[in-house]
Every structure is written in C-alpha cells, then in structure tokens.
Design an enzyme around this catalytic site. Structure first.
Site, PDB file in Angstrom:
ATOM      1  N   ASP A   1      14.723   3.317  -4.869  1.00  0.00           N
ATOM      2  CA  ASP A   1      13.315   3.036  -5.151  1.00  0.00           C
ATOM      3  C   ASP A   1      12.691   4.248  -5.827  1.00  0.00           C
ATOM      4  OD1 ASP A   1      10.600   2.400  -5.135  1.00  0.00           O
ATOM      5  OD2 ASP A   1      10.721   1.381  -3.197  1.00  0.00           O
TER       6      ASP A   1
ATOM      7  N   THR B   1       6.672   7.275  -5.541  1.00  0.00           N
ATOM      8  CA  THR B   1       6.155   8.608  -5.240  1.00  0.00           C
ATOM      9  C   THR B   1       7.265   9.462  -4.646  1.00  0.00           C
ATOM     10  OG1 THR B   1       3.977   7.639  -4.814  1.00  0.00           O
ATOM     11  CG2 THR B   1       4.362   9.879  -4.012  1.00  0.00           C
TER      12      THR B   1
ATOM     13  N   ASP C   1       7.964  -0.122   3.540  1.00  0.00           N
ATOM     14  CA  ASP C   1       8.424  -0.456   2.195  1.00  0.00           C
ATOM     15  C   ASP C   1       9.943  -0.431   2.110  1.00  0.00           C
ATOM     16  OD1 ASP C   1       8.291   2.312   2.635  1.00  0.00           O
ATOM     17  OD2 ASP C   1       7.954   2.778   0.531  1.00  0.00           O
TER      18      ASP C   1
ATOM     19  N   ILE D   1       0.863  -1.182   0.000  1.00  0.00           N
ATOM     20  CA  ILE D   1       0.000   0.000   0.000  1.00  0.00           C
ATOM     21  C   ILE D   1       0.897   1.229   0.000  1.00  0.00           C
ATOM     22  CG2 ILE D   1      -1.834   1.235   1.205  1.00  0.00           C
ATOM     23  CD1 ILE D   1      -2.608  -1.414   2.540  1.00  0.00           C
TER      24      ILE D   1
ATOM     25  N   ASN E   1       1.678   5.453  -1.495  1.00  0.00           N
ATOM     26  CA  ASN E   1       0.981   6.734  -1.566  1.00  0.00           C
ATOM     27  C   ASN E   1       0.234   6.930  -2.877  1.00  0.00           C
ATOM     28  OD1 ASN E   1       1.724   8.200   0.985  1.00  0.00           O
ATOM     29  ND2 ASN E   1       3.772   7.683   0.254  1.00  0.00           N
ATOM     30  N   SER E   2       0.708   6.312  -3.940  1.00  0.00           N
ATOM     31  CA  SER E   2       0.045   6.458  -5.241  1.00  0.00           C
ATOM     32  C   SER E   2      -0.843   5.273  -5.574  1.00  0.00           C
ATOM     33  CB  SER E   2       1.090   6.634  -6.352  1.00  0.00           C
ATOM     34  OG  SER E   2       1.848   7.801  -6.160  1.00  0.00           O
TER      35      SER E   2
ATOM     36  N   VAL F   1      -0.531  -2.089  -4.638  1.00  0.00           N
ATOM     37  CA  VAL F   1      -0.058  -3.138  -5.548  1.00  0.00           C
ATOM     38  C   VAL F   1      -0.333  -4.498  -4.905  1.00  0.00           C
ATOM     39  CG1 VAL F   1       1.912  -4.062  -6.816  1.00  0.00           C
ATOM     40  CG2 VAL F   1       1.729  -1.596  -6.413  1.00  0.00           C
TER      41      VAL F   1
END
Length: 255
Positions: free
Chosen positions: A129, A132, A109, A7, A9-10, A13
């Site tokens: 990475d 966002t 993440d 989960i 911010n954008s 998945v």
C-alpha cells in the site's frame, strides 16, 4: 448505494459503490479540526454534482486510522443519511474471512487490504500500500494475516527531507531517467524514488522467502502507480483495493 469511507493520515476518501462498480470516488484532506458539518457540506455538494439524492445512500462503512476524526465523520454520515454506519474495529473482526494479527494494534486499513486481497485471490498474497506510509501486509491462503512491514511513504520521505534540510527543495514524485542526478531535483528523485523501487523489490523477495512458497503481490494506494518500473512485481495494481476491503467488511458486519 453503499458509501465507503477511508479516513487516512493524509486524506479522507469517500467511495460510492453501486452495481458492482465504484460510481464515484472523492477525497478531501484529513483535518481533525473540521466539524461534522464540514463533511456534510462536502457530501451534499458531491452528491449534487453527481445528480444523486441523499435517499439513494442506504448503507455506509467507515475505516479510520485517525481517531480524532472518526466521531465527526461518523456523525456527519449518520445525521445526513439517517443511517448508522459500520465502523471497522476489532469488534467486527470475528465476522471476517481473515484472522487478524494483534487486533488492537493493526490499522483497520491494513485489515481491509487483507480482506480484499484474500477475497479476490484466495492465495498467499502481499498487499503493498503506497500511502502516507508504505505498508506490506502478508496474508496466507487460509486468510491468516502473517505479518506487516511499515516504512515511510514516498511523499513522507521527500517532505521530511525538504522540511529538515534548508537548501533542498520539495520535488515531484517522478522516476528519473538516471541514478546519476545532474541537478538537485533529479538527485532527490534518484535517491528517494529509485531507492524505494529497490526497497519494495527487496522486501517482497524477503517476504516470499520467509513464507516459503508462491506469494502473489498486489499494489494499492494513492501512489501505487508512481513507480511504473515496479509494476512487473504485481499481479495487479488496484488503487481502490482498500475501499473494496472496507466495503466487504461492512457487508460481513451487516449479515
């Protein structure tokens, strides 16, 4: 099969892992306003299209950097599959092969990225990475997370420019052929996309100097392939690396 959820911010998945491979990866925009039923409908539809049944999902792991979404997604997964998902949090960090810096502050993440890279390479590594946010997570050979650097992501930078400047358009994230932009779109691409190429190279080199030795770099995230000229910096470009780490954290937590 294992269901893994990232989960962000954008996007949210969803990855379905079976027999050492990602069978399916789905995504939907992150929206804290959506109830659990929304995500249940999405999952039912995706599984139907993949010719899979609910009973084939036997375990699930969730990582979230959007607290307002966590409960609804957890409820959706638990009710739909009749399983209790592992939620990545400081409560499981003691079971991992990495030592987490400031557990209450670091994003789950980024912990997942560190776990995946350390498991894969067992060498000092920088995980870049492209999401966002553009993040650089450095993990030592012993699994200790040495530090993190965070910058706005490519899309975030371009959208900020578009949102705060009346006459500038939103532009696609593409590397232009020249730093001398001949129109507005190419000028923004030159400034942002080429600028980020320099930012990434500079930070990787700075981190390598500070750790004082050989340090691999690996790229992940939805935009990890957006700047092809950067690929020579990375030992691998693995868009699914975060999902790999979340899945591995779930495996450690269930032992």
């Amino acid at each position: 099969m294992t269901l893994t959820l990232d989960i962000g911010n954008s996007d949210v998945v969803f990855g379905l892992y079976d027999n050492d491979t990602w069978r399916h990866i789905w995504r939907t925009p992150s929206s804290p306003m959506q109830p659990a039923a929304f995500y249940q409908r999405k999952l039912r539809l995706w599984l139907l299209e993949a010719n899979l049944t609910l009973s084939q999902i036997t375990q699930a792991t969730i990582s979230s950097v959007v607290p307002a979404l966590t409960a609804n997604v957890r409820e959706a997964v638990g009710d739909l599959f009749g399983i209790e998902p592992v939620v990545v949090s400081p409560s499981v960090y003691d079971q991992l092969p990495v030592t987490v810096l400031r557990p209450q502050e670091i994003g789950t993440d980024l912990v997942a990225n560190a776990v995946a890279a350390h498991t894969r390479y067992e060498r000092p590594c920088i995980i870049v990475d492209f999401g966002t946010a553009l993040t650089f997570t450095t993990v030592g050979a012993d699994g200790k997370i040495l530090g993190v650097a965070i910058a706005p992501g490519l899309k975030t930078a371009i959208r900020s420019l578009f949102a705060n400047t009346a006459q500038l358009p939103e532009v696609p994230i593409e590397l232009p052929t020249s730093a001398l932009g001949q129109n507005t779109v190419h000028a923004i691409q030159a400034g942002v996309v080429m600028g980020y190429e320099g930012l990434v190279r500079s930070l990787i080199n700075r981190i390598r100097r500070e750790v004082g030795g050989e340090c691999l770099a690996v790229a992940t995230g939805g935009l990890s392939k957006a700047i092809p000229s950067l690929h020579d910096e990375f030992v691998e470009v693995i868009p699914s690396l975060t999902l790999d780490g979340i899945r591995l954290i779930g495996d450690y937590a269930r032992r």
